[in-house]
Write an enzyme that holds these catalytic residues in place. Structure first.
Site, PDB file in Angstrom:
ATOM      1  N   GLU A 102       0.840  -1.199   0.000  1.00 39.75           N
ATOM      2  CA  GLU A 102       0.000   0.000   0.000  1.00 39.75           C
ATOM      3  C   GLU A 102       0.872   1.245   0.000  1.00 39.75           C
ATOM      4  O   GLU A 102       1.908   1.281   0.653  1.00 39.75           O
ATOM      5  CB  GLU A 102      -0.892  -0.031   1.259  1.00 39.75           C
ATOM      6  CG  GLU A 102      -1.788   1.173   1.444  1.00 39.75           C
ATOM      7  CD  GLU A 102      -2.736   1.024   2.652  1.00 39.75           C
ATOM      8  OE1 GLU A 102      -3.029  -0.109   3.073  1.00 39.75           O
ATOM      9  OE2 GLU A 102      -3.167   2.067   3.162  1.00 39.75           O
ATOM     10  N   ASP A 104       0.241   5.449   0.542  1.00 39.61           N
ATOM     11  CA  ASP A 104      -0.813   6.375   0.980  1.00 39.61           C
ATOM     12  C   ASP A 104      -0.450   7.848   0.907  1.00 39.61           C
ATOM     13  O   ASP A 104       0.619   8.242   1.376  1.00 39.61           O
ATOM     14  CB  ASP A 104      -1.116   6.159   2.479  1.00 39.61           C
ATOM     15  CG  ASP A 104      -1.684   4.807   2.778  1.00 39.61           C
ATOM     16  OD1 ASP A 104      -2.537   4.345   2.022  1.00 39.61           O
ATOM     17  OD2 ASP A 104      -1.266   4.204   3.794  1.00 39.61           O
ATOM     18  N   GLU A 106      -2.461  10.765   2.750  1.00 41.78           N
ATOM     19  CA  GLU A 106      -3.603  11.032   3.633  1.00 41.78           C
ATOM     20  C   GLU A 106      -3.484  12.474   4.133  1.00 41.78           C
ATOM     21  O   GLU A 106      -2.466  12.838   4.720  1.00 41.78           O
ATOM     22  CB  GLU A 106      -3.603  10.074   4.824  1.00 41.78           C
ATOM     23  CG  GLU A 106      -3.855   8.637   4.409  1.00 41.78           C
ATOM     24  CD  GLU A 106      -3.980   7.694   5.597  1.00 41.78           C
ATOM     25  OE1 GLU A 106      -4.815   6.780   5.522  1.00 41.78           O
ATOM     26  OE2 GLU A 106      -3.247   7.871   6.587  1.00 41.78           O
TER      27      GLU A 106
END
Ligand code: NAG
Ligand code: NAG
Length: 301
Positions: A102, A104, A106
């Site tokens: 993953e 990210d 954010e």
């Protein structure tokens, strides 16, 4: 006769290319499923723009219909303006599964007038704990900015408006897992994380200010290898090369892209001025020394 004989295929080719270009023009409705918060994803401008909103009832999440094994994923986002404490707006790629990979972006909201915090993380083989956080050099709620994830066999690079802010190199040879096998979905979402997001969880979501709305547009996944679900392999776009009077196809440039001297210079400018947290420097979390990818000096490939 001859001339028109040549013209027809050329015209058909032109039409075919136009059709491909039109098909590539992105459409969030066509390219994504709303996997959470059905009513809170609103498509505008014929699907070219989407608003994700968070209210007391629900947030929202989009998940790409296709999966990809390597790619460059670009999107423009305008973050929730005004009061946004407790909210997280995101753009990420993720494989799912127990040993997931993953990457990210954010964006942690804040009280009205206080700056957003960009929280990034990279999971490989199910293990994350690789947080880096940044403040931004612009107001991300005043206009759209491009956030990109480049993932090829050599490295993962995160960019903001083309400026590299983070690199995770393939150090598999040194024992650091690097994602090369599992295809990812692309995600965009907004949700409530008042327990930890803003000022360590001290500032809660102000529901009187809901709904919180983030806008996404200009999704670009032209440069990505689409996973063929039936064949179990990825199809990568290639680039044409002219040479010796012949046309050949070769691997597209992004598949080989790495940090050059200028990219390293820009990255150090970002790290020096805008990075506010780096797991590599967190002695309390890693009292016995930084994780292995941290001790490899920057600048060496
Ligand atoms: C919110 O603003 C405060 C004060 O400027 C800052 O310390 C904090 O890092 C900001 N971001 C978050 C997510 O708390
Ligand atoms: C997507 O990005 C590529 C370069 O990364 C560019 O050539 C192409 O024009 C872009 N497509 C759209 C629809 O913006």
């Amino acid at each position: 006769m001859r001339a028109s004989g040549l013209c027809w295929p050329a015209l058909l080719l032109l039409l075919a290319l136009t059709a491909v270009a039109a098909a590539r023009d992105h459409d969030f409705r066509r390219d994504f499923d709303v996997t959470w918060g059905e009513g809170n994803a609103r498509f505008r401008d014929g699907g070219r723009q989407v608003e994700l909103s968070l209210d007391r009832r629900s947030g929202a999440r989009l998940q790409s219909k296709e999966r990809y094994l390597f790619g460059r994923f670009d999107i423009e986002i305008k973050l929730v303006p005004g009061e946004s404490a407790g909210t997280i707006t995101s753009f990420y790629i993720c494989t799912g599964g127990a040993r997931h990979d993953e990457v990210d972006f954010e964006f942690l909201g804040n009280a009205s007038g206080e700056p957003y915090l960009l929280h990034t993380n990279i999971f490989t083989d199910g293990k994350g704990e690789r947080e880096q956080q940044f403040v931004l050099w612009f107001d991300p709620t005043a206009g759209f900015h491009t956030y990109s994830i480049l993932w090829n066999p050599h490295n993962i690079i995160l960019y903001i408006d083309g400026t590299p802010i983070r690199v995770f190199r393939n150090n598999a040879a040194r024992g650091v897992p690097f994602p090369t096998r599992q295809p990812v979905h692309v995600f965009a979402s907004i949700w409530d994380a008042e327990d930890w997001a803003t000022q360590g969880g001290r500032l809660k979501t102000d529901w009187a200010s809901a709904p919180f709305v983030a806008t996404y547009r200009r999704y670009n996944v032209t440069n990505a290898c689409v996973w063929d679900e039936e064949g179990g392999r990825a199809r990568c776009p290639t680039a044409a090369v002219e040479g010796g009077g012949r046309r050949r196809r070769r691997q597209a440039a992004w598949m080989a892209q790495r940090m050059d001297w200028w990219s390293w210079m820009t990255l150090s400018w970002v790290r020096m001025n805008y990075m506010v947290y780096d797991y590599c420097d967190d002695r309390r979390r890693f009292p016995h020394g930084s994780p292995p990818e941290c001790v490899i000096p920057i600048g060496r490939s």
